[in-house]
Enzyme design. Structure first.
Site, PDB file in Angstrom:
ATOM      1  N   GLY A   1      97.333  49.253  41.482  1.00 59.91           N
ATOM      2  CA  GLY A   1      98.430  49.934  40.799  1.00 59.91           C
ATOM      3  C   GLY A   1      97.962  50.610  39.529  1.00 59.91           C
ATOM      4  O   GLY A   1      98.184  51.789  39.322  1.00 59.91           O
TER       5      GLY A   1
ATOM      6  N   PRO B   1      87.591  31.821  36.909  1.00 61.19           N
ATOM      7  CA  PRO B   1      86.470  32.718  36.561  1.00 61.19           C
ATOM      8  C   PRO B   1      86.127  33.719  37.653  1.00 61.19           C
ATOM      9  O   PRO B   1      85.561  34.779  37.350  1.00 61.19           O
ATOM     10  CB  PRO B   1      85.303  31.753  36.303  1.00 61.19           C
ATOM     11  CG  PRO B   1      85.725  30.440  36.842  1.00 61.19           C
ATOM     12  CD  PRO B   1      87.218  30.409  36.871  1.00 61.19           C
TER      13      PRO B   1
ATOM     14  N   THR C   1      88.422  35.306  39.843  1.00 58.61           N
ATOM     15  CA  THR C   1      89.364  36.425  39.820  1.00 58.61           C
ATOM     16  C   THR C   1      89.308  37.163  38.484  1.00 58.61           C
ATOM     17  O   THR C   1      89.490  38.377  38.438  1.00 58.61           O
ATOM     18  CB  THR C   1      90.794  35.950  40.132  1.00 58.61           C
ATOM     19  OG1 THR C   1      91.146  34.900  39.234  1.00 58.61           O
ATOM     20  CG2 THR C   1      90.895  35.451  41.557  1.00 58.61           C
TER      21      THR C   1
ATOM     22  N   VAL D   1      93.232  39.596  30.599  1.00 55.39           N
ATOM     23  CA  VAL D   1      91.846  40.044  30.662  1.00 55.39           C
ATOM     24  C   VAL D   1      91.708  41.312  31.528  1.00 55.39           C
ATOM     25  O   VAL D   1      90.686  41.982  31.503  1.00 55.39           O
ATOM     26  CB  VAL D   1      90.943  38.897  31.173  1.00 55.39           C
ATOM     27  CG1 VAL D   1      91.113  38.695  32.669  1.00 55.39           C
ATOM     28  CG2 VAL D   1      89.501  39.119  30.803  1.00 55.39           C
TER      29      VAL D   1
ATOM     30  N   GLU E   1      92.835  44.303  31.395  1.00 56.30           N
ATOM     31  CA  GLU E   1      92.644  45.612  30.773  1.00 56.30           C
ATOM     32  C   GLU E   1      91.511  45.595  29.762  1.00 56.30           C
ATOM     33  O   GLU E   1      90.907  46.621  29.468  1.00 56.30           O
ATOM     34  CB  GLU E   1      93.955  46.056  30.120  1.00 56.30           C
ATOM     35  CG  GLU E   1      95.045  46.254  31.177  1.00 56.30           C
ATOM     36  CD  GLU E   1      96.355  46.784  30.625  1.00 56.30           C
ATOM     37  OE1 GLU E   1      96.621  46.581  29.428  1.00 56.30           O
ATOM     38  OE2 GLU E   1      97.103  47.397  31.396  1.00 56.30           O
TER      39      GLU E   1
END
Lengths: 742, 316
Positions: free
Chosen positions: A242, A619, A621, A690, A692
């Site tokens: 997205g 950790p 993903t 995390v 972005e």
């Protein structure tokens, strides 16, 4: 649950499940093709047909006539719905321009009709037969031209900030930098195009779609269609990316709903790839001006960041200056942002809106300033670190370890091996290293969830949270497993359905922290229900190994649930901790590039990101999020640009051949290190976002590496070879480089 | 995409005949370009003649010591062919620089020569384009033209030919063999095969309606160092901004063809003659009549620099 005090010890701290490297639980569904994305939704009891959109052929004006007679006569066609048929609609709260309806054309490829037919091919062929006449109007399409007329938006967008006297401090500074930077329009260009399947049952509408924000879409679809929100059932269980492009209701859902109504059949609509660039939203281009003044000791005394961007009337700023209010120290400072009216497609949020383009500029400026000062750029950043909000020194950061990220990264990356610009050669490659700080605020949104415990001891989580490829399914299951003292195999997670409690949704890197906190809250309620049912004191009850224990009493959860099961439902809401403490995430990006001495082609050789983002829930993903973001930043630095035709007012390169995102060959090696930390101010999970952070600053690190490699400073993204070759060594000097390669 | 009829041709002659009797027909081989163009209604044939089953998929030595490459030989197979790799390295390197593995597995030799421009205005049926709709005008002139041609252009069109393979074929002096609907066989030097846009940019080759490519013939090997250098914004899966295909002999003489700069593979006899004097001299000859836009002027310098690198590497 109101989160208004810093988190203390709670069951999440056990870290038996949360924080563990667990592979995504929906991975098998995806790799075996059983995860049904919106356009793939198939049900033998749902005899759907196909809608194909027609987009406006002009950028601005009005439709004077539409002739759909040929389309209606075409084979298989069931219905044609035009923008004139449905007339002007009330606009969704989150949309800047109309998605469909009325004779006004606000941008190129705005949806003006949907053709419904028995097959996709018939619908597409008939869509080509729709004839449209326009009265074209002049529009503004060139940001540089429109800059002069750019206006100050209302105060809610915080266009102007100032502390102290920037101008005086800048004038007095021993060393100063003043530079301009440009970032282009960028497209989300996610893998899965926008797609919806709409089915009416009387006045009730069911929509399978690809949405990051179920409740926002549901509200805005209700508004646009003019129906009661409660009559709409929206589902988006799987989303193929997205990046902000699916935050807000898009035309595919509206066209599918109108098409289904007209055809009296369920209708599927996917936006064709060329529509992604001009029909949907994009990250707006910016022109930025940065001024920094410092003492010879490297301490910043004055810093100013101004930014200009454009959007449709009623649109919003690309807030590229905002991070400069928080990232570095400096007593005298200002930011200013101005918005020009442009009639290009709607600009809106794309991954790390504001910070991504803002840091693309600021972190080049910091590199330039360090060079002027004769300082290492890491040292320069460390000297100017701040543990408090520079505008409000009484307001500390909840937790800030930018310095730790920079130092650890420098060590791991081999930063000490960096040479002066243009000094390092390997055959035809000029090699350089670059660094940049990563910074992105940690946003939180209210988020609800419902957890059910059944007689098999299985906990089922229901929330309208979405998984846009981020790993929501997995971290939510981990949260429930940790809270209820069960294994991952005893947790089921159901997401993306408007029948479930409203969640934060996915965006602004608020999804993971907010939605798991909502699940945490619901699990607290379920734990209380279990304890109450067993007559346990909920304060000293322990959930472990599928059992609930109090003192010397122990009962299997399945038994506690009983035949009827138990339910916990709650919503996390946020108190004043985000006001009393600045909550942000930090990181450092390191990049090594090669620049071909002849052609100016820049190729990344290796990348490292060190991230300080609170507790890392998973950790695997989380790393996936960061390397994906780094890849996006590589495209942004080197090739991604929506080319504007300033005469005709549209993005010309509207497919994936023309809009070049990074490919595998561009990304040879990536490393990610997460700092081992928690942030109790952030949430009961002590986590932060995390997704972005990994994008923030990475493009500037690449730009700085290209400068270090080649000695050519490019301040206008993307850094393509045409901007470099004028500054590269002359032809006569290249021969040796190539000979040594051979 | 418009509805169309479809047939599998039973022989070369039948295919050519079928195509000549229906001006709205097209041959289809790999379809990697044509099908995309049909989906976007840039191409709207009413009939497709499938030539995949005609047995034109072999690579055989010629009596003259060259190589005859069947029109239907897939790009992957051609690039991997032992003789091609040994004697025509330029061709093999150009092929693998193009597209992706999946596309090369399907794309054919003849289809590659016939692929159409990637000009984004050509690809958008809302925009005027003389190539797509003769007489409608050229949107690229004065528009987004960074990728466009700098030489051999006209006021009607500044599109480029996107092929990598064709650059190598041009440098190697390949000959295109065809059969016309009347059954006659023809041999067209690649230099004459593609046309400059002139006033008729929609006519891209000298092929007549119904004329079918059966093979591409390479002359005997020319030796030398054979280098294909493709310059692009990303490392793979991108069309060339410019590309240089060169054969450089030990004495410094050679031949060069350039991609991404013109409506056809760009080779100038005078430039070959200048090669031994260096890249600057050769590039001057290549671009003597250049008419770049503000956005693509850099290509001239870029070709010179790239050619310089190629010469240096060859002399290595």
């Amino acid at each position: 649950m109101q989160f208004d005090k810093p988190a203390t010890t709670n069951p999440i701290d056990q870290l038996k499940v949360v924080g563990q490297p667990i592979h995504r639980i929906d991975g098998e569904l995806k790799t075996t093709g059983r995860a049904m994305y919106a356009y793939e939704w198939h049900d033998a009891n749902l005899p759907y047909v196909y809608g194909y959109p027609v987009g406006a052929a002009i950028a601005k004006g009005r439709i004077t006539a539409m002739d759909v007679s040929a389309a209606k006569r075409a084979p298989g066609v069931l219905a044609v719905v035009t923008t004139l048929d449905v007339g002007r609609r009330e606009k969704g709260k989150f949309n800047t321009v109309n998605l469909f309806g009325g004779d006004e054309i606000q941008h190129y490829h705005q949806a003006i009709a949907v053709v419904v037919a028995e097959t996709f091919e018939q619908a597409r062929a008939a869509a080509g037969l729709v004839k449209v006449e326009y009265a074209e109007e002049r529009g503004a399409f060139d940001l540089r031209e429109a800059m002069a007329g750019a206006a100050k938006p209302d105060d809610s967008q915080e266009p102007d900030t100032a502390v102290g006297n920037f101008e005086a401090a800048f004038k007095a500074a021993a060393v100063t930098l003043e530079q301009s930077y440009e970032t282009p329009d960028q497209s989300h260009a996610m893998m899965e195009p926008h797609a919806s399947l709409a089915a009416w049952n009387g006045e009730e509408l069911t929509v399978w779609t690809s949405s990051q924000m179920i409740d926002w879409w549901r509200s805005d679809l209700a508004t646009t269609l003019g129906v009661d929100k409660e009559k709409i059932h929206l589902m988006s269980p799987f989303i193929g990316g997205g990046f902000g492009g699916k935050l807000f209701l898009r035309s595919d859902a509206v066209l599918a709903a109108f098409g289904a109504k007209a055809a009296s059949r369920p209708v599927k609509v996917a936006l064709p790839r060329p529509f992604i660039m001009n029909n949907t939203t994009h990250r707006p281009a910016t022109i930025q001006r940065i001024r920094i003044g410092a003492g010879r000791d490297g301490r910043i005394t004055a810093i100013a960041h101004e930014s200009w961007s454009g959007d449709q009337p009623g649109g919003q700023l690309e807030t590229a200056a905002s991070q400069t209010r928080l990232l570095y120290a400096g007593a005298d400072r200002m930011t200013a942002m101005r918005l020009a009216t442009l009639h290009l497609p709607e600009g809106n949020a794309m991954r790390a809106p504001g910070e991504a383009p803002g840091l693309m500029a600021l972190e080049i400026a910091m590199d330039e300033m360090a060079e002027k000062l004769g300082m290492d750029p890491i040292e320069f950043r460390i000297v100017n670190d701040t543990q408090v909000d520079p505008e409000k020194p009484e307001r500390p950061f909840s937790h800030r370890d930018l310095v730790g990220c920079l130092k650890l990264g420098a060590d791991r990356f081999g930063w000490s091996g960096r040479e002066r610009p243009g000094a390092r050669r390997e055959g035809n490659w000029m090699i350089g290293m670059g660094v940049a700080a990563a910074f992105r605020n940690n946003l939180v949104l209210p988020s609800g969830a419902r957890v059910r415990l059944d007689s098999q001891g299985v906990v089922t989580v229901e929330t309208d949270m979405t998984d846009i490829g981020t790993g929501s399914y997995t971290i939510i299951a981990q949260t429930a497993a940790e809270m209820m003292g069960i294994g991952m195999n005893k947790v089921a997670v159901h997401l993306g359905d408007s029948r479930f409690p409203v969640s934060a949704g996915s965006g602004g890197q608020f999804g993971a922290n907010s939605s798991t906190s909502g699940v945490y809250a619901a699990c607290v309620k379920l734990r209380e229900a279990v304890a109450a049912k067993l007559g346990f004191n909920s304060a000293d009850v322990v959930f472990e190994n599928g059992e609930v224990r109090s003192g010397n009493r122990s009962v299997p959860l399945a038994e506690a649930a009983g035949a009827d099961g138990l339910v916990g439902e709650d919503k996390i809401e946020w108190g004043d901790l985000t006001k009393t403490h600045q909550q942000s995430t930090f990181g450092a990006h390191f990049v090594e590039v090669g620049v071909d001495i002849a052609t100016g082609e820049s190729r990344i050789r290796r990348m490292l990101a060190v991230c300080a983002a609170g507790r890392i829930l998973n950790p695997i993903t989380a790393r996936s999020q960061v390397i994906g973001a780094m890849t996006m930043g590589a495209g942004g630095a080197l090739s991604e640009e929506l080319a504007v035709d300033t005469r005709r007012g549209f993005f010309v390169n509207h497919d994936l051949a023309g809009y070049e995102v990074a490919v595998h060959a561009d990304i040879p090696h990536q490393d990610v290190i997460f700092m081992d930390e928690t942030d109790p101010m952030s949430s009961p999970m002590k986590a932060k976002g995390v997704g972005e952070l990994g994008l923030c600053g990475v493009s500037a690190a690449i730009a700085n590496a290209i400068y270090n490699a080649s000695g050519v400073r490019v301040r206008h993204y993307p850094i393509t070879l045409d901007k470099l070759i004028g500054g590269l060594p002359q032809l006569a000097d290249m021969s040796d480089a190539y000979r040594s390669r051979a | 995409m418009r509805a169309f009829t479809y047939e599998r041709a039973s022989s070369v002659e039948a295919a050519a005949n079928a195509a000549s009797s229906n001006r709205q027909s097209k041959f289809i081989a790999g379809g990697t370009n044509l099908l995309d163009l049909m989906k976007l209604e840039i191409e709207t044939p009413t009939h497709l003649i499938d030539v995949n089953g005609l047995g034109l998929d072999t690579i055989e030595p010629t009596a003259e010591g060259g190589l005859r490459i069947g029109a239907l030989v897939r790009n992957t197979d051609l690039a991997a062919h032992e003789t091609v790799r040994r004697d025509y390295g330029l061709l093999s390197r150009a092929l693998v620089a193009g597209a992706s593995g999946q596309l090369r597995n399907v794309a054919t030799t003849a289809g590659n020569l016939l692929q159409r421009t990637r000009c984004p205005y050509f690809y958008d049926t809302n925009q005027p384009c003389n190539k797509r709709q003769p007489g409608s005008g050229c949107s690229a002139i004065g528009g987004f033209s960074r990728q466009h041609a700098v030489v051999g252009v006209s006021d009607a069109c500044i599109a480029t030919h996107p092929s990598d393979m064709a650059i190598a074929m041009r440098a190697l002096d390949a000959v295109v063999e065809t059969v016309k609907p009347d059954g006659s066989h023809h041999a067209i030097p690649i230099a004459d095969f593609h046309r400059l846009p002139g006033e008729t940019p929609h006519i891209e080759t000298v092929l007549e309606q119904g004329e079918l490519i059966t093979a591409v013939v390479l002359p005997p090997p020319v030796g030398g160092r054979q280098i294909y250098r493709k310059v692009r914004d990303r490392a793979s899966y991108a069309f060339a901004i410019v590309s240089v295909g060169a054969v450089i002999q030990l004495d410094g003489t050679g031949r060069v063809a350039v991609g991404g700069v013109a409506h056809k593979p760009w080779r100038v006899e005078g430039a070959d003659a200048e090669l031994s004097r260096g890249a600057r001299s050769a590039a001057s000859a290549l671009f003597a009549d250049a008419r770049p836009t503000e956005q693509n002027r850099f290509k001239i310098d870029l070709v010179e620099r790239t050619l310089g690198a190629v010469i240096a590497e060859a002399r290595g």
